[in-house]
Design a protein around this motif. Structure first.
Motif, short mmCIF file in Angstrom:
data_model
loop_
_atom_site.label_atom_id
_atom_site.label_comp_id
_atom_site.label_asym_id
_atom_site.label_seq_id
_atom_site.Cartn_x
_atom_site.Cartn_y
_atom_site.Cartn_z
N ARG A 175 -71.65 13.76 64.02
CA ARG A 175 -71.17 14.78 63.08
C ARG A 175 -71.58 14.42 61.66
NH1 ARG A 175 -66.38 14.37 65.92
NH2 ARG A 175 -65.42 13.30 64.17
N SER A 176 -71.43 13.17 61.29
CA SER A 176 -71.78 12.76 59.92
C SER A 176 -73.28 12.87 59.69
CB SER A 176 -71.28 11.35 59.62
OG SER A 176 -71.99 10.39 60.34
N MET A 177 -74.10 12.62 60.72
CA MET A 177 -75.55 12.76 60.58
C MET A 177 -75.95 14.21 60.36
SD MET A 177 -76.80 9.99 63.42
CE MET A 177 -78.49 10.51 63.38
N ARG A 178 -75.14 15.13 60.87
CA ARG A 178 -75.40 16.56 60.67
C ARG A 178 -74.80 17.05 59.35
NH1 ARG A 178 -73.61 16.85 66.25
NH2 ARG A 178 -71.64 17.64 65.48
N GLY A 179 -74.17 16.13 58.62
CA GLY A 179 -73.56 16.50 57.35
C GLY A 179 -72.17 17.08 57.49
N GLU A 180 -71.59 16.94 58.64
CA GLU A 180 -70.24 17.45 58.89
C GLU A 180 -69.25 16.30 58.72
OE1 GLU A 180 -70.30 18.98 62.86
OE2 GLU A 180 -72.03 20.26 62.47
N PHE A 181 -68.41 16.42 57.73
CA PHE A 181 -67.44 15.37 57.47
C PHE A 181 -66.03 15.92 57.64
CE2 PHE A 181 -71.23 14.23 55.10
CZ PHE A 181 -71.45 12.95 55.59
N ASP A 182 -65.24 15.19 58.36
CA ASP A 182 -63.85 15.55 58.58
C ASP A 182 -63.00 14.65 57.69
OD1 ASP A 182 -61.26 15.94 59.48
OD2 ASP A 182 -61.79 15.82 61.61
N PRO A 183 -62.18 15.22 56.83
CA PRO A 183 -61.34 14.39 55.97
C PRO A 183 -60.39 13.48 56.75
CG PRO A 183 -60.84 16.74 55.64
CD PRO A 183 -61.96 16.65 56.62
N GLN A 184 -60.22 13.77 58.03
CA GLN A 184 -59.34 12.96 58.88
C GLN A 184 -60.08 11.87 59.65
OE1 GLN A 184 -55.88 13.21 59.13
NE2 GLN A 184 -56.24 14.40 57.29
N ASP A 185 -61.37 11.65 59.34
CA ASP A 185 -62.15 10.68 60.10
C ASP A 185 -61.54 9.28 60.08
OD1 ASP A 185 -64.08 12.22 61.28
OD2 ASP A 185 -65.62 11.85 59.76
N ALA A 186 -61.08 8.83 58.94
CA ALA A 186 -60.50 7.49 58.86
C ALA A 186 -59.22 7.41 59.68
CB ALA A 186 -60.23 7.10 57.41
N VAL A 187 -58.40 8.44 59.58
CA VAL A 187 -57.15 8.48 60.34
C VAL A 187 -57.46 8.52 61.84
CG1 VAL A 187 -55.10 9.88 60.84
CG2 VAL A 187 -55.87 9.59 58.48
N ASN A 188 -58.44 9.34 62.21
CA ASN A 188 -58.83 9.43 63.62
C ASN A 188 -59.39 8.11 64.14
OD1 ASN A 188 -58.05 12.11 63.73
ND2 ASN A 188 -60.10 12.89 63.30
N ALA A 189 -60.18 7.43 63.32
CA ALA A 189 -60.74 6.14 63.73
C ALA A 189 -59.63 5.12 63.95
CB ALA A 189 -61.74 5.64 62.69
N ASP A 190 -58.64 5.10 63.08
CA ASP A 190 -57.51 4.18 63.26
C ASP A 190 -56.73 4.51 64.53
OD1 ASP A 190 -58.14 2.88 60.90
OD2 ASP A 190 -56.59 3.90 59.71
N ARG A 191 -56.50 5.80 64.77
CA ARG A 191 -55.79 6.22 65.98
C ARG A 191 -56.57 5.83 67.23
NH1 ARG A 191 -57.02 10.24 68.75
NH2 ARG A 191 -58.01 11.40 67.08
N GLU A 192 -57.88 6.06 67.19
CA GLU A 192 -58.72 5.75 68.34
C GLU A 192 -58.74 4.24 68.62
OE1 GLU A 192 -62.37 7.59 67.15
OE2 GLU A 192 -61.52 9.60 67.36
N GLN A 193 -58.74 3.42 67.57
CA GLN A 193 -58.71 1.97 67.75
C GLN A 193 -57.39 1.55 68.39
OE1 GLN A 193 -60.97 -0.17 67.77
NE2 GLN A 193 -59.89 -2.10 67.73
N ALA A 194 -56.29 2.13 67.94
CA ALA A 194 -54.98 1.83 68.52
C ALA A 194 -54.95 2.25 70.00
CB ALA A 194 -53.87 2.52 67.74
#
Length: 134
Positions: free
Chosen positions: A64-83
């Motif tokens: 998504r980021s390579m296509r220029g699509e950024f989600d403001p929740q990416d950091a939150v989602n990454a933390d959730r996914e790691q947990a």
């Protein structure tokens, strides 16, 4: 002569004794005894599944980021996914710490616990046959 490859395989589960936030003593549970976490190895069916799910989520975010699509929740989602990944690697937490693994791993004020679990998973020797990992 037959070669027994299984003698080199990792065990499916290892037990980690958690340390307190200072790292100078065992984390004590409700009964005053050390808190332990049973962790699946990266080579176990549960570990392989956790790795694949986590990799897929990371790849989707990267694409998504390579296509220029950024989600403001990416950091939150990454933390959730790691947990979620760590919870999938966790077979159980000892009864003297009666909290669900996901709740522990999602709590930023308990960040010293998931770090210990991550380090334990990363050291494959903890899962070797005859290992006395702690």
């Amino acid at each position: 002569m037959d070669f027994d490859l299984s003698q080199y395989e990792l065990e499916d589960v290892s037990t980690l004794t958690l340390k307190n936030a200072r790292g100078d003593d065992d984390l004590k549970g409700t009964d005053g005894k050390p808190v332990t976490v049973e962790v699946y190895s990266p080579g176990s069916p549960q570990g392989v599944k956790a790795i694949h799910k986590s990799s897929r989520q990371s790849q989707m975010r990267m694409f998504r980021s390579m296509r220029g699509e950024f989600d403001p929740q990416d950091a939150v989602n990454a933390d959730r996914e790691q947990a979620e990944k760590l919870a999938a690697f966790t077979k159980s937490i000892s009864d003297n710490f009666p909290v669900a693994p996901l709740a522990v791993y999602q709590n930023p004020k308990l960040c010293y616990i998931p770090r210990q679990v991550e380090e334990h998973i990363g050291k494959l020797g903890n899962f070797s046959k005859g290992s006395s990992a702690a």
